[in-house]
Design a protein around this motif. Structure first.
Motif, mmCIF file in Angstrom:
data_model
loop_
_atom_site.group_PDB
_atom_site.id
_atom_site.type_symbol
_atom_site.label_atom_id
_atom_site.label_comp_id
_atom_site.label_asym_id
_atom_site.label_seq_id
_atom_site.Cartn_x
_atom_site.Cartn_y
_atom_site.Cartn_z
ATOM 1 N N UNK A 143 -3.993 5.688 10.427
ATOM 2 C CA UNK A 143 -5.125 4.804 10.128
ATOM 3 C C UNK A 143 -4.848 3.907 8.923
ATOM 4 N N UNK A 144 -4.174 4.447 7.910
ATOM 5 C CA UNK A 144 -3.923 3.687 6.682
ATOM 6 C C UNK A 144 -2.747 2.729 6.825
ATOM 7 N N UNK A 145 -1.771 3.101 7.656
ATOM 8 C CA UNK A 145 -0.589 2.257 7.888
ATOM 9 C C UNK A 145 0.030 1.783 6.559
ATOM 10 N N UNK A 146 0.459 2.705 5.703
ATOM 11 C CA UNK A 146 0.989 2.322 4.382
ATOM 12 C C UNK A 146 2.370 1.684 4.471
ATOM 13 N N UNK A 147 2.765 1.018 3.390
ATOM 14 C CA UNK A 147 4.111 0.443 3.314
ATOM 15 C C UNK A 147 5.128 1.464 2.832
ATOM 16 N N UNK A 148 4.657 2.528 2.161
ATOM 17 C CA UNK A 148 5.557 3.566 1.647
ATOM 18 C C UNK A 148 4.751 4.844 1.444
ATOM 19 N N UNK A 151 0.847 -1.190 0.000
ATOM 20 C CA UNK A 151 0.000 0.000 0.000
ATOM 21 C C UNK A 151 0.890 1.251 0.000
ATOM 22 N N UNK A 152 0.645 2.142 -0.947
ATOM 23 C CA UNK A 152 1.406 3.387 -1.049
ATOM 24 C C UNK A 152 0.469 4.562 -0.804
ATOM 25 N N UNK A 153 0.886 5.456 0.068
ATOM 26 C CA UNK A 153 0.098 6.645 0.383
ATOM 27 C C UNK A 153 0.734 7.862 -0.271
#
Length: 222
Positions: free
Chosen positions: A43-48, A3-5
């Protein structure tokens, strides 16, 4: 799936980045409001995170510093500010990479891939995405539900991946067609209808009914 934000206030750039990342099979989240950026990131806890410097309410430098107070998530600064001082500042406060706009999309994707591999080399990031008990295996091009599986064609996989990434949102037909064309899958509006019908029939074979809903005059939604 990683998941990328995206933290970028320019709508056009944000949209282009989102499309680029989804074409490369990343799960994408983009901030559209910036007054509660930290809460959204937690809340999103992205990987990058792809982070611009010039954003409303809080500049990218300060946001990066705040993120580093609770997370070691990889951060790539993507910005139009291109001085040596900007790059030095970005790295010194905890950024992992620095890319200036306009950027070469292939290089950006390569940098993202390389950074993710380094950061998560010992973790098991799944190539399986799931929604409401329905799982898609990106690598094997299979869809599974309650132990039953169906195979998806390349086009069907891309359509389902796009719908999964945009779950709970109405996805316009034109957006799906554009996404497929950009992914070098050449379909028109009629071909999209045919593929959706085939996908629905395959889903029914494993007892999945009314999973892809049609919003008349708008598009589709999961």
């Amino acid at each position: 799936m990683f998941k990328i934000l995206i933290v970028e206030d320019d709508f056009q750039i944000r949209n282009e980045l989102s499309q680029l990342l989804m074409r490369n099979n990343y799960d994408v989240v983009a901030l559209e409001e910036f007054d509660k950026s930290i809460d959204k990131i937690k809340n999103e806890n992205p990987h990058l995170i792809l982070l611009d410097i010039n954003i409303p309410y809080i500049d990218g430098y300060k946001l990066c510093s705040e993120i580093r107070s609770f997370s070691s998530v990889p951060i790539i600064f993507v910005t139009s500010r291109d001085s040596d001082l900007d790059e030095l500042m970005s790295i010194s406060i905890g950024g992992d990479d620095f890319i200036t706009k306009p950027y070469n999309t292939s290089i950006l994707i390569a940098r993202i891939s390389s950074l993710l591999k380094r950061a998560y080399s010992n973790d098991s990031i799944s190539d399986i995405i799931e929604y409401k008990g329905v799982k898609i295996n990106i690598l094997s091009s299979e869809l599974e539900y309650e132990g039953k599986k169906i195979e998806l064609t390349k086009t069907e996989l891309k359509i389902m991946n796009y719908l999964f990434v945009n779950k709970n949102k109405i996805v316009p037909r034109a957006d799906i067609v554009e996404y497929l064309w950009d992914s070098e899958v050449f379909v028109d509006d009629n071909a999209l209808s045919v593929n959706i019908t085939r996908i629905r029939k395959k889903l029914e074979e494993i007892d999945i009914f009314d999973f892809i809903k049609t919003k008349r005059g708008q598009g589709y939604i999961l």
